[in-house]
Write an enzyme that holds these catalytic residues in place. Structure first.
Site, PDB file in Angstrom:
ATOM      1  N   GLU A 186     -74.521  -2.125 -49.218  1.00 56.96           N
ATOM      2  CA  GLU A 186     -75.103  -3.322 -48.621  1.00 56.96           C
ATOM      3  C   GLU A 186     -76.602  -3.080 -48.578  1.00 56.96           C
ATOM      4  OE1 GLU A 186     -76.677  -6.295 -46.383  1.00 56.96           O
ATOM      5  OE2 GLU A 186     -76.515  -4.423 -45.286  1.00 56.96           O
ATOM      6  N   CYS A 223     -81.995  -7.554 -43.088  1.00 57.11           N
ATOM      7  CA  CYS A 223     -81.808  -7.639 -44.546  1.00 57.11           C
ATOM      8  C   CYS A 223     -81.673  -9.080 -45.019  1.00 57.11           C
ATOM      9  CB  CYS A 223     -80.575  -6.852 -44.972  1.00 57.11           C
ATOM     10  SG  CYS A 223     -80.706  -5.076 -44.722  1.00 57.11           S
TER      11      CYS A 223
END
Length: 482
Positions: A253, A287
């Protein structure tokens, strides 16, 4: 045991015991709101890592053999403890990471619900029976992959570690997790909830250390069966390459540079308010944070004016202070990155409408920043900013906006604002991202998958897909004896 700052003494957790590193080596822990050293984090030696791996190997055999109903009971108890301790966990998180206490506490509470979701979902990790020849039983079974080596960053000190921990443990795996050395006490407080819930020793091991050394040792170990990482694209590529050398599957991720497309039929004021709220959450250190604002030329003036208004209304301060809406950046490195990106854009012709500089006070505070006239070659339009920077770029045609949005190698999150169902479907179809939100900029939810495409990684966390990386699919063909 706590320090004078009300900050707990940090320990690693190996084989069910809280411990210091074998060498006694530590690094300082700094409160980003004050720049004061508030504690020390122990650093693992190779021997410490080997103990953790041996514990995880033994713990896996115990945990895998524990009936799923009992595993679920323990994990629900852990979730109860996380919820009960959310305020204290949040306070620790704010001390070492900086985000406002309301954000930290909310993160802890969401973490408890995420754990409940994964624990229950693991009870539905069904196999199947496939029709076959007479006398043959053909089945497909889902089994835990084995001990996991997990690595997480500092931006979500509770939720980040728990995404790995909750999925791995729910699937029946054990793990060694290296949490961030900048936010270690939050990870330790989270692990304590699992330990106090009755998790068998060795199933969950927490270590800290020099990142490159720890990752190299854990990934190369034959004990490790899966590598799970959240972090930057460059580091993710390095770890994925190391895992590939020893044929270990990995879950990545990674970072993004999320575009926001505000279409010609959108409400520019509403879009600006919702986008600004998401942009300045956790000081932009997310993110999936919206970071490139592509606004139709007919709306750009109204959108920008409202965004500047929202940015200037943000109350900046210590995350423990009442009324704070945005805390400091996590460290000095982030401040330097913001200053370089803004200076580069201005040097190339961009105009700063508000913010653009470090605040003149102790702590790593950077003002919410809105820029216009940002040229296409400015670094902030190509590099993930990971901070409170909002470049606004006008477009004429939707084709142009989509091409701009998809031009980068990132593909984690994207956002769009439109009143048209047809346009919404086009955004859904053509935007290259693993996560898309329309008419809002909401974050991840535990019941649905999150993850990236292209350089933003592979694999999914959240939803039923969260357990996939932690489970092996086994085909069994059983010819019955005569």
């Amino acid at each position: 045991m706590t320090t004078d700052h009300g900050y707990p003494a940090v320990r690693m957790h190996i084989a069910g015991e809280w411990c210091q590193g074998g060498s006694g080596t530590t690094d300082p822990i700094v409160n980003p709101a004050t720049e004061e050293v508030i504690g020390e984090v122990p650093l693992a030696t190779t021997a410490d890592l080997d103990r953790a791996l041996a514990a995880a190997e033994k713990g896996f055999r115990v945990w895998r053999g524990t009936p799923v109903a009992r595993r679920t009971e323990i994990l629900h108890t852990a979730a109860d403890l996380i919820a009960e301790r959310a305020v204290e966990i949040g306070r620790i998180s704010t001390l070492e990471q900086g985000k406002p206490l309301a954000e930290s506490t909310g993160e802890a509470r969401r973490t408890a619900e995420t754990l409940r979701w994964h624990a229950d979902d693991a009870r539905r990790a069904y196999g199947r029976i496939i029709p076959s020849d007479p006398g043959t039983v053909l089945t497909v079974r889902r089994e835990p992959i084995g001990p996991v080596a997990a690595f997480v960053p500092w931006n979500f000190p509770v939720g980040g570690p728990n995404r790995k921990i909750s999925s791995a443990l729910s699937a029946g795996c054990s793990l060694v997790i290296k949490a961030s050395e900048e936010t270690p006490a939050t990870a330790a407080a989270l692990v304590a909830c699992y330990a106090d819930a009755g998790l068998p020793p060795g199933v969950l091991n927490l270590v800290f250390g020099e990142p490159a050394e720890v990752s190299a040792h854990l990934i190369a170990s034959p004990v490790t069966r899966l590598v799970a990482f959240t972090g930057s694209v460059p580091v993710g590529k390095l770890l994925a390459a190391e895992a590939g050398k020893v044929m270990k599957p990995s879950l990545m991720e990674l970072g993004g540079h999320a575009p926001v497309i505000v279409c010609a039929d959108a409400d520019p004021v509403q879009a600006a308010r919702r986008a600004a709220q998401a942009k300045f959450a956790n000081a932009g250190q997310v993110c999936t944070s919206p970071s490139r604002f592509l606004v139709h030329e007919s709306l750009v003036e109204d959108f920008t004016a409202e965004f500047v208004k929202a940015a200037e209304a943000v109350v900046i301060g210590d995350g423990l202070a009442d009324g704070t809406k945005m805390g400091p950046l996590a460290n000095e490195r982030r401040l330097g990155a913001m200053e370089r990106l803004v200076a580069d854009a201005v040097d190339r012709g961009a105009k700063v409408l508000t913010g653009g500089e470090r605040l003149d006070r102790a702590g790593y505070f950077f003002s919410p920043t809105v820029l216009i006239d940002v040229p296409e070659d400015a670094k902030m339009l190509h590099e993930e900013p990971f901070g409170p920077l909002a470049p606004v770029v006008p477009f004429t045609a939707l084709d142009e906006a989509l091409a701009n949005a998809n031009a980068l190698p990132y593909g984690l999150a994207a956002y769009g604002f439109t009143r048209s169902a047809a346009t919404a479907e086009r955004l859904s179809d053509e935007l290259e991202a693993g996560i898309l939100s329309l008419n809002h900029c909401g974050g991840s939810v535990h019941e649905a998958p999150s993850g990236g495409v292209k350089d933003s990684g592979y694999g999914r966390e959240g939803g039923p897909e969260a357990l996939d990386a932690y489970l092996v699919t086994k085909r069994v063909s059983h010819l019955l004896a005569p």
